[in-house]
Design a protein around this motif. Structure first.
Motif, short mmCIF file in Angstrom:
data_model
loop_
_atom_site.label_atom_id
_atom_site.label_comp_id
_atom_site.label_asym_id
_atom_site.label_seq_id
_atom_site.Cartn_x
_atom_site.Cartn_y
_atom_site.Cartn_z
N ALA A 1 0.85 -1.20 0.00
CA ALA A 1 0.00 0.00 0.00
C ALA A 1 0.88 1.24 0.00
CB ALA A 1 -0.92 0.00 1.22
N PRO A 2 1.04 1.92 -1.15
CA PRO A 2 1.90 3.10 -1.20
C PRO A 2 1.21 4.40 -0.81
CG PRO A 2 1.13 2.57 -3.40
CD PRO A 2 0.57 1.50 -2.48
N ALA A 3 -0.14 4.41 -0.72
CA ALA A 3 -0.83 5.69 -0.56
C ALA A 3 -1.78 5.75 0.62
CB ALA A 3 -1.60 6.03 -1.85
N LEU A 4 -2.50 4.66 0.88
CA LEU A 4 -3.54 4.66 1.90
C LEU A 4 -3.44 3.42 2.77
CD1 LEU A 4 -6.53 5.72 -0.38
CD2 LEU A 4 -5.39 7.16 1.32
N VAL A 5 -3.97 3.50 3.98
CA VAL A 5 -4.03 2.34 4.86
C VAL A 5 -4.89 1.26 4.19
CG1 VAL A 5 -4.89 1.49 7.08
CG2 VAL A 5 -3.72 3.70 6.95
N PRO A 6 -4.45 0.02 4.14
CA PRO A 6 -5.25 -1.05 3.54
C PRO A 6 -6.62 -1.17 4.21
CG PRO A 6 -3.00 -1.79 3.90
CD PRO A 6 -3.12 -0.46 4.58
N GLY A 7 -7.61 -1.58 3.41
CA GLY A 7 -8.97 -1.62 3.91
C GLY A 7 -9.17 -2.41 5.18
N LEU A 8 -8.52 -3.55 5.29
CA LEU A 8 -8.71 -4.40 6.47
C LEU A 8 -8.07 -3.84 7.73
CD1 LEU A 8 -8.28 -7.97 4.92
CD2 LEU A 8 -10.41 -6.83 5.58
N LEU A 9 -7.30 -2.76 7.59
CA LEU A 9 -6.64 -2.16 8.75
C LEU A 9 -7.20 -0.78 9.08
CD1 LEU A 9 -2.90 -3.05 7.98
CD2 LEU A 9 -4.58 -4.38 9.28
N VAL B 1 -4.65 10.24 14.02
CA VAL B 1 -4.00 9.77 15.25
C VAL B 1 -4.59 8.43 15.67
CG1 VAL B 1 -3.58 10.23 17.69
CG2 VAL B 1 -3.43 12.10 16.03
N ARG B 2 -5.91 8.35 15.67
CA ARG B 2 -6.56 7.08 16.05
C ARG B 2 -6.21 5.96 15.07
NH1 ARG B 2 -10.86 10.66 17.59
NH2 ARG B 2 -11.90 10.36 15.58
N GLN B 3 -6.11 6.32 13.79
CA GLN B 3 -5.75 5.31 12.79
C GLN B 3 -4.34 4.78 13.04
OE1 GLN B 3 -7.38 3.75 9.75
NE2 GLN B 3 -5.70 2.56 10.58
N LEU B 4 -3.42 5.65 13.37
CA LEU B 4 -2.06 5.20 13.64
C LEU B 4 -2.00 4.31 14.88
CD1 LEU B 4 -0.19 8.54 12.84
CD2 LEU B 4 -0.16 6.44 11.47
N HIS B 5 -2.75 4.69 15.91
CA HIS B 5 -2.80 3.83 17.10
C HIS B 5 -3.42 2.47 16.76
CE1 HIS B 5 -1.17 6.70 19.83
NE2 HIS B 5 -2.18 7.55 19.75
N HIS B 6 -4.40 2.48 15.87
CA HIS B 6 -5.04 1.23 15.47
C HIS B 6 -4.05 0.32 14.73
CE1 HIS B 6 -8.34 -1.44 14.45
NE2 HIS B 6 -8.02 -1.37 13.17
N LEU B 7 -3.20 0.91 13.91
CA LEU B 7 -2.17 0.10 13.24
C LEU B 7 -1.25 -0.56 14.26
CD1 LEU B 7 -1.10 2.36 10.22
CD2 LEU B 7 -2.49 0.28 10.15
N VAL B 8 -0.91 0.18 15.29
CA VAL B 8 -0.06 -0.39 16.36
C VAL B 8 -0.76 -1.59 16.99
CG1 VAL B 8 0.98 0.04 18.61
CG2 VAL B 8 1.12 1.79 16.82
N GLU B 9 -2.05 -1.45 17.28
CA GLU B 9 -2.81 -2.55 17.88
C GLU B 9 -2.89 -3.75 16.94
OE1 GLU B 9 -6.56 -0.84 18.77
OE2 GLU B 9 -5.79 0.52 20.31
N ARG B 10 -3.14 -3.49 15.66
CA ARG B 10 -3.30 -4.59 14.70
C ARG B 10 -1.98 -5.30 14.44
NH1 ARG B 10 -5.76 -7.40 13.35
NH2 ARG B 10 -6.54 -7.32 11.22
N SER B 11 -0.86 -4.64 14.70
CA SER B 11 0.43 -5.27 14.44
C SER B 11 0.67 -6.49 15.32
CB SER B 11 1.57 -4.26 14.64
OG SER B 11 1.68 -3.90 16.01
N ALA B 12 -0.17 -6.67 16.34
CA ALA B 12 -0.05 -7.86 17.18
C ALA B 12 -0.57 -9.11 16.48
CB ALA B 12 -0.81 -7.65 18.49
N SER B 13 -1.42 -8.93 15.45
CA SER B 13 -2.03 -10.10 14.80
C SER B 13 -1.76 -10.18 13.30
CB SER B 13 -3.55 -10.09 15.04
OG SER B 13 -4.12 -8.87 14.60
N VAL B 14 -1.15 -9.13 12.71
CA VAL B 14 -0.76 -9.18 11.31
C VAL B 14 0.69 -8.73 11.20
CG1 VAL B 14 -3.12 -8.65 10.56
CG2 VAL B 14 -1.45 -6.79 10.75
N GLN B 15 1.33 -9.07 10.08
CA GLN B 15 2.70 -8.61 9.84
C GLN B 15 2.63 -7.26 9.14
OE1 GLN B 15 5.45 -11.63 8.25
NE2 GLN B 15 3.79 -13.13 8.54
N LEU B 16 3.23 -6.26 9.74
CA LEU B 16 3.15 -4.89 9.25
C LEU B 16 4.56 -4.33 9.11
CD1 LEU B 16 1.11 -2.68 8.53
CD2 LEU B 16 1.05 -2.04 10.94
N ARG B 17 4.92 -3.94 7.89
CA ARG B 17 6.27 -3.43 7.62
C ARG B 17 6.17 -2.09 6.91
NH1 ARG B 17 9.57 -8.08 7.68
NH2 ARG B 17 11.35 -6.67 7.50
#
Length: 343
Positions: A117-125, A190-206
């Protein structure tokens, strides 16, 4: 265990097995069509996945292939029944294009999802607010709430699947810098960024840092879907607003290799990626707090990017649309089962 892969993937699996049976019996499409007094075009539609097999026609094929009444035949009848089921998103079908239904169907049944995803947060995240901000920009005429509900439904289905599919996401740092929600509502990001941090526990995020410069993924987002039981993987690519689905082995192989290179050679490791996301969340929150203390309200300046304001190369009008990666043009090339759930 309940098979929850959904009708699109069951349709693909059924077609895959039926073609194997036809070839195993030494039959061509023309011979099958003549034997059943069908047109050749009818069988081609079935084997091409553009039409779901009714029970009577499936039974006719199983009889011709000498498996009707056997354990193998009964298994295929059950797969056929699941292919005819209405998917969970059926009540929202009028808000989705055929291509979007196909994308959701692949996602629902995949064993592994790899997305760049070069531009936007993926839909599932995405968070609800982030998705609502995007949909409000591109679909202002009444479908926003429905599209957001479909996205939340996609996420819910993915979280309750058993087993949950493996998910690997590679994001450009520009995704973290882009303040979706705008200057008026930067807290959405801000909330979206925090959500990515939370989701990183169950998906691989690079994350690919901006100092990498131009890389393969910056040319357009893409998704690789992998499946169980011998089904071929499917590639979705986006370039300049055009989306294409392909099962061609050479296409899938090239993009799979490119994805691996992005992970191994360009992206930060998992812990450093997480730290970078947290850094951008703190930085944006600090800007919000500073603006509030100065009495300027919640307005903040857009975070600068390496491409300059409004110049991120991965953004296209299509990439901002709806709840998927973009809403595809009529020339979209679908693979199997694209009419599942349509009227």
């Amino acid at each position: 265990m309940i098979d929850d892969r959904g009708p699109v993937v069951h349709q693909a699996l059924l077609i895959h097995r039926l073609i194997e049976l036809r070839r195993g019996n030494g039959l061509t499409q023309e011979k099958v069509a003549r034997s059943l007094e069908w047109s050749h075009a009818k069988l081609m539609r079935y084997e091409g996945g553009t039409q779901v097999l009714p029970k009577a026609d499936l039974d006719a094929l199983l009889d011709l292939y000498r498996v009707l009444g056997t354990a193998q035949g009964r298994k295929l009848q059950e797969i056929g029944r699941r292919a005819r089921d209405k998917p969970w998103w059926y009540p929202h079908r009028h808000a989705l294009s055929v291509e979007e239904r196909y994308y959701v169907g692949l996602e629902m049944g995949a064993a592994r999802i790899r997305q760049c995803a070069p531009a936007l947060v993926p839909g599932l995240l995405r968070t609800r607010d982030y998705a609502h901000a995007l949909c409000s920009m591109t679909d202002p005429d009444g479908e926003v709430d429905r599209l957001v509900e479909v996205l939340m439904g996609r996420q819910g289905v993915m979280l309750t699947r058993s087993p949950v599919p493996e998910q690997v996401y590679v994001l450009d740092e520009a995704v973290l810098r882009r303040i979706v929600g705008g200057r008026e509502k930067p807290e959405v990001m801000v909330r979206q960024l925090h959500h990515l941090v939370e989701r990183s526990a169950s998906v691989q995020l690079r994350i690919i840092p901006e100092e990498v410069g131009l890389h393969f993924g910056a040319l357009g987002g893409f998704t690789l879907f992998d499946f169980d039981e011998g089904l071929p993987p499917v590639l979705h690519t986006e370039h300049r607003g055009r989306v294409v689905a392909s099962k061609k082995e050479e296409d899938v192989h090239a993009y799979a290799e490119a994805f691996d290179r992005l992970v191994e050679e360009h992206a930060l490791g998992a812990s450093r990626s997480l730290a970078l996301i947290e850094h951008h969340a703190r930085r944006l929150q600090d800007q919000i707090n500073a603006a509030a203390s100065e009495g300027t309200g919640a307005h903040v300046n857009s975070v600068e990017t390496s491409a300059g304001a409004g110049e991120d190369p991965g953004v296209s009008a299509g990439g901002l649309l709806g709840v998927f990666e973009p809403r595809p043009p009529p020339s979209f090339s679908a693979g199997f089962g694209v009419e599942v759930g349509s009227e």
